[in-house]
Design a protein around this motif. Structure first.
Motif, short mmCIF file in Angstrom:
data_model
loop_
_atom_site.label_atom_id
_atom_site.label_comp_id
_atom_site.label_asym_id
_atom_site.label_seq_id
_atom_site.Cartn_x
_atom_site.Cartn_y
_atom_site.Cartn_z
N LEU A 188 1.21 6.46 -6.79
CA LEU A 188 0.47 5.34 -6.20
C LEU A 188 0.54 4.05 -7.01
CD1 LEU A 188 -2.78 7.36 -5.35
CD2 LEU A 188 -1.01 6.66 -3.72
N GLY A 189 1.19 4.11 -8.16
CA GLY A 189 1.18 2.96 -9.06
C GLY A 189 1.79 1.71 -8.48
N HIS A 190 2.65 1.86 -7.44
CA HIS A 190 3.27 0.68 -6.83
C HIS A 190 2.33 -0.03 -5.86
CE1 HIS A 190 3.72 3.88 -3.90
NE2 HIS A 190 3.97 2.98 -2.97
N GLU A 191 1.20 0.63 -5.52
CA GLU A 191 0.22 0.03 -4.62
C GLU A 191 -0.83 -0.71 -5.45
OE1 GLU A 191 -1.41 2.97 -2.03
OE2 GLU A 191 0.56 3.72 -1.39
N PRO A 192 -0.91 -2.03 -5.32
CA PRO A 192 -1.82 -2.79 -6.19
C PRO A 192 -3.26 -2.28 -6.18
CG PRO A 192 -0.41 -4.27 -4.95
CD PRO A 192 -0.17 -2.90 -4.40
N GLY A 193 -3.77 -1.96 -4.99
CA GLY A 193 -5.15 -1.51 -4.91
C GLY A 193 -5.38 -0.21 -5.64
N ASN A 194 -4.51 0.77 -5.42
CA ASN A 194 -4.69 2.05 -6.08
C ASN A 194 -4.39 1.98 -7.57
OD1 ASN A 194 -5.66 3.87 -4.07
ND2 ASN A 194 -3.68 3.76 -3.06
N ARG A 195 -3.52 1.07 -7.96
CA ARG A 195 -3.30 0.87 -9.39
C ARG A 195 -4.58 0.40 -10.07
NH1 ARG A 195 0.68 -3.69 -12.10
NH2 ARG A 195 0.28 -3.14 -14.28
N VAL A 196 -5.28 -0.52 -9.42
CA VAL A 196 -6.55 -1.01 -9.95
C VAL A 196 -7.57 0.13 -10.04
CG1 VAL A 196 -8.53 -2.50 -9.47
CG2 VAL A 196 -6.21 -3.38 -9.18
N LYS A 197 -7.66 0.92 -8.96
CA LYS A 197 -8.66 2.00 -8.93
C LYS A 197 -8.37 3.07 -9.98
CE LYS A 197 -9.25 1.36 -3.92
NZ LYS A 197 -10.63 0.87 -3.89
N LEU A 239 0.25 20.01 3.64
CA LEU A 239 0.80 18.99 4.53
C LEU A 239 2.09 18.37 3.98
CD1 LEU A 239 -2.52 17.20 5.54
CD2 LEU A 239 -0.98 18.43 7.09
N SER A 240 2.37 18.62 2.69
CA SER A 240 3.61 18.13 2.05
C SER A 240 3.78 16.62 2.21
CB SER A 240 4.83 18.86 2.63
OG SER A 240 4.73 20.24 2.40
N ASP A 241 2.68 15.89 2.05
CA ASP A 241 2.71 14.43 2.12
C ASP A 241 2.51 13.92 0.68
OD1 ASP A 241 1.90 11.71 2.24
OD2 ASP A 241 1.21 11.96 4.29
N SER A 242 3.54 13.32 0.12
CA SER A 242 3.50 12.94 -1.30
C SER A 242 2.39 11.94 -1.59
CB SER A 242 4.85 12.37 -1.73
OG SER A 242 5.18 11.22 -0.96
N ARG A 243 2.18 10.98 -0.70
CA ARG A 243 1.12 9.99 -0.95
C ARG A 243 -0.26 10.63 -0.85
NH1 ARG A 243 -2.23 6.43 1.55
NH2 ARG A 243 -2.59 4.49 0.40
N ARG A 244 -0.45 11.46 0.16
CA ARG A 244 -1.73 12.15 0.31
C ARG A 244 -1.99 13.04 -0.91
NH1 ARG A 244 -5.39 13.37 4.15
NH2 ARG A 244 -4.22 12.26 5.78
N LEU A 245 -0.95 13.67 -1.42
CA LEU A 245 -1.10 14.54 -2.59
C LEU A 245 -1.51 13.72 -3.82
CD1 LEU A 245 -0.84 17.42 -3.65
CD2 LEU A 245 1.59 16.98 -4.08
N ALA A 246 -0.90 12.56 -3.99
CA ALA A 246 -1.26 11.70 -5.12
C ALA A 246 -2.72 11.24 -5.01
CB ALA A 246 -0.33 10.49 -5.17
N LEU A 247 -3.14 10.89 -3.80
CA LEU A 247 -4.54 10.49 -3.60
C LEU A 247 -5.49 11.65 -3.87
CD1 LEU A 247 -4.31 8.27 -0.39
CD2 LEU A 247 -5.13 7.54 -2.64
N ALA A 248 -5.13 12.85 -3.43
CA ALA A 248 -5.98 14.02 -3.65
C ALA A 248 -6.17 14.27 -5.15
CB ALA A 248 -5.39 15.24 -2.97
N ARG A 249 -5.10 14.12 -5.92
CA ARG A 249 -5.22 14.29 -7.38
C ARG A 249 -6.09 13.21 -7.99
NH1 ARG A 249 1.23 15.57 -7.72
NH2 ARG A 249 1.08 17.85 -7.45
N PHE A 250 -5.92 12.00 -7.50
CA PHE A 250 -6.74 10.90 -8.00
C PHE A 250 -8.23 11.17 -7.75
CE2 PHE A 250 -8.50 6.59 -6.58
CZ PHE A 250 -9.00 6.30 -7.84
N HIS A 251 -8.57 11.59 -6.55
CA HIS A 251 -9.98 11.81 -6.23
C HIS A 251 -10.54 13.02 -6.98
CE1 HIS A 251 -9.82 8.61 -3.45
NE2 HIS A 251 -9.13 9.23 -2.51
N LEU A 252 -9.74 14.06 -7.16
CA LEU A 252 -10.22 15.22 -7.91
C LEU A 252 -10.48 14.84 -9.37
CD1 LEU A 252 -10.91 18.21 -7.86
CD2 LEU A 252 -8.50 18.72 -8.35
N ALA A 253 -9.73 13.89 -9.89
CA ALA A 253 -9.94 13.45 -11.27
C ALA A 253 -11.36 12.92 -11.48
CB ALA A 253 -8.93 12.36 -11.62
N LYS A 254 -11.97 12.38 -10.44
CA LYS A 254 -13.30 11.79 -10.58
C LYS A 254 -14.36 12.82 -10.93
CE LYS A 254 -12.10 8.25 -7.13
NZ LYS A 254 -12.40 7.66 -5.80
#
Length: 669
Positions: free
Chosen positions: A572-581, A539-554
């Motif tokens: 995602l580091g600029h997003e307060p919520g995702n930075r916390v997660k 899908l070439s969506d940079s934010r979606r790609l960052a989230l996918a990597r984050f979830h796979l890390a789990k």
């Protein structure tokens, strides 16, 4: 806790509450009161010759007799001047012998509840210098201290249910009398509170008030008419106030003539408001109607009234001041107002066609705020980008707007669902997504999501069905209903395919993987989260790609997980919520790797970052700290950290999590 540091859930109260002040060396001696004090008696004696409201006095007594475990809560409702506070004082004094552990009085009126709790705790012997700073910790300390005791608590000038919930004592047969000044109806649904309406006064009291208004000479001149007037008023403070004033304004008009006019009006409870409403300016009447359509426990911004009614903010402020002078609304905080209970009932009868534009305001502006905070793009796909934008606000300001208006969004969703305004229901559900991520009350959010899913089906929008189905699935996850969550995510994937939306399908696959992670089914979760990463790359969506990597890390080994988390942080580091997660999962993965010092550093950072409403993350971080302490063999610290998590669970409505924490605490030596 499973092999990747994931926590199940808990809920409840404990006999003793700890808060970790120093994660290396937990201090708990401050939890014991520094001085022994006798049970306080803070509720003042009622005024001399105080009488009336006998039926309501009996009603509260009978209700109080039903309590044994949870505190009995009675909400005393009535118009200003109806004697609500005096009623509470009198009831406590007449039943003081049933409260060997004292009686307490707090006055809210918009005060900071954290400070009010400090006063309560100081009154039972705690040193103010050694109290924890947070609301949840102080609330938990008060519940713990009052657990097993029988006390009376009068909460005067209560504006919201949230305020009252933080002040409730622990189990043990206590009685709480709440003097309603705002909207606290949620206490009935969530705490089985009893609403007690104060209006009827005794005949003697009515005569005394009438004499103060028109004089004993006039009463003596027409005793039969005065007696008939007293009978018709039937103790209604509102009717007596307005009509007595009217009599005083026309000293030459006979009481008999006024009584004949009264006999044509059957609903005297609303008479005061009807008379006042007729005297308002058009702008004030319009604001009154909007406030009547405004359901729920939230207060209303003057700016909201202006936007909904298409008037200037200055005109809306002038109209509100008119209502304030009439005693029908009060300022809850700067720029926001609340309508009192009986006035709200009357204003609701005047609302008419105001409901739709008010709901539409919250739906469109709420969705725009949510997209400003967390741009997911569903609004543009479902409504072609139509609706309000919030470009004038930063993401942080938009989030603050959502936090302040949360109760109003929930109430608007309920109105829209009952009115079958399907698209508005869906908009409102999407608007509340950022609040779900921040840990809004799970049961409340589950109902909002369920309504949205029904509305999407009625709307016949496959894409809306997919999106709302996913939100409903996450609500099921919060409530630990794993079979339902899995079923909903699978159905969402089917609906997304039918809608031809690759983005929605990828989101459904991702959601299913996360549900499996929560259940500890890591082998299955890996399959879906890897597919999610492949979809994100296509899908070439940079934010979606960052989230996918984050979830796979789990579900990855610590070494790979740290690399994936670093990559996710870049996007995602600029997003307060995702930075916390992301920081939270660094801590969890460090626990898995046996790097306990690194884990604790990350978890401390989460606690610093997750201030405010990031309740889920604060719970998870405190529980992970408990795991670190347990692995180090420090049972005292483990218990303290778990109790911290439990404090947040109890006050914020995370019932499933709290129950599981209780069970875990019970296993500690």
């Amino acid at each position: 806790m499973d092999e990747v540091g994931h926590h199940n859930s808990f809920d409840g109260e404990a006999d003793m509450v700890f808060q970790a002040r120093d994660v290396q060396n937990v201090h708990n001696n401050w939890m014991t009161p520094v001085r022994a004090v006798p049970p306080p008696h803070q509720v003042p004696a009622p005024r001399p010759h105080c009488y009336g409201h006998e039926r309501q006095m009996r009603e509260v007594t009978q209700y109080a007799d039903t309590g044994d475990a949870s505190p009995v809560i009675a909400v005393i409702r009535g118009e200003p001047g109806s004697g609500r506070s005096t009623f509470c004082h009198r009831w406590v004094h007449e039943h003081r012998d049933r409260f060997p552990d004292g009686d307490y009085l707090v006055t809210l009126g918009g005060q900071d509840v954290t400070g009010v709790l400090a006063g309560l705790l100081e009154s039972v012997g705690y040193d103010s210098e050694r109290l924890p700073a947070g609301l949840e910790a102080r609330s938990a300390m008060w519940r713990s201290r009052s657990h097993g005791k029988r006390l009376a608590l009068v909460i005067d000038d209560a504006l919201t249910a949230d305020e009252v919930e933080a002040l409730l004592p622990g189990a043990g047969g206590s009685v709480v009398l709440v003097v309603e000044a705002g909207r606290v109806a949620r206490l009935v649904a969530q705490h089985a509170a009893r609403m007690v309406l104060l209006t009827p006064l005794s005949t003697e009291a009515v005569y005394a008030m009438l004499a103060e208004q028109i004089g004993v000479t006039r009463i003596a001149a027409e005793p039969d008419a005065a007696a008939e007037f007293v009978r018709i008023c039937d103790g209604s403070v509102g009717a007596l106030t307005v009509l007595g004033t009217t009599f005083a304004d026309f000293p030459d008009r006979s009481l008999r003539r006024l009584v004949r006019w009264l006999e044509t009006h059957t609903d005297l409870l609303t008479l005061r408001h009807e008379v006042a409403y007729g005297r308002f300016t058009e702008d004030a009447q319009a604001c009154y109607r909007v406030l009547g359509a405004h359901t729920g426990d939230g207060d209303v911004a003057v700016k909201t009234l202006a936007i909904v009614l298409g008037m200037s903010e200055e005109s809306a402020q002038e109209a509100v001041e008119c209502l304030q002078r009439a005693g029908l609304v009060r300022e809850s905080r700067e720029g926001r107002v609340l309508m009192t209970g009986l006035a709200a009932r009357h204003a609701c009868s005047k609302a008419g066609g105001v409901w739709r534009p008010l709901v539409a305001f919250y739906a469109t502006r709420g969705l725009a705020a949510a997209e400003r905070v967390l741009p997911r793009g569903w609004a543009a796909q479902l409504w072609s980008g139509r609706g309000a934008d919030m470009v004038e606000l930063t993401a942080a300001e938009a989030l603050e707007w959502l936090i302040v208006e949360h109760h109003n969004l929930v109430a608007a969703s309920d109105v829209a669902f009952r009115a079958e305004w399907h698209e508005e229901v869906c908009r409102l559900a999407l608007a509340m997504w950022p609040m779900r991520l921040r840990g809004a009350r799970p049961a409340e959010m589950a109902l909002v999501s369920e309504h949205a899913a029904v509305a999407a089906r009625e709307w016949s929008s496959k894409l809306a069905m997919a999106v709302t189905g996913m939100q409903q699935g996450f609500s099921a996850m919060q409530l630990r209903n794993w079979p339902l969550a899995t079923e909903l995510f699978l159905k969402a994937a089917e609906d997304a395919k039918s809608a031809g939306s690759d983005q929605a399908y990828a989101s459904a696959v991702e959601s299913l993987g996360l549900a499996l992670v929560e259940q500890g089914r890591m082998t299955e979760a890996v399959v879906f989260l890897k597919e999610n990463l492949e979809l994100a790359e296509r899908l070439s969506d940079s934010r979606r790609l960052a989230l996918a990597r984050f979830h796979l890390a789990k579900v990855s080994s610590p070494a790979l997980a740290f690399k994936l988390l670093d990559s996710a942080a870049d996007g995602l580091g600029h997003e307060p919520g995702n930075r916390v997660k992301i920081t939270l999962w660094r801590g969890k993965k460090a626990i898995e790797a046996g790097e306990l010092d690194t884990a604790m550093s990350a978890l401390i950072e989460v606690s610093a970052l997750a201030v405010g409403d990031w309740h889920s993350e604060r719970i998870a971080a405190s529980w992970a700290m408990a795991e670190v302490a347990w692995l180090r063999g420090d049972v005292v610290a483990a218990r303290a950290h778990a109790q911290d998590a439990l404090s947040v669970c109890v006050l914020r409505g995370f019932e499933a999590e709290a129950e599981e924490i209780r069970r875990w605490l019970a296993t500690l030596p």
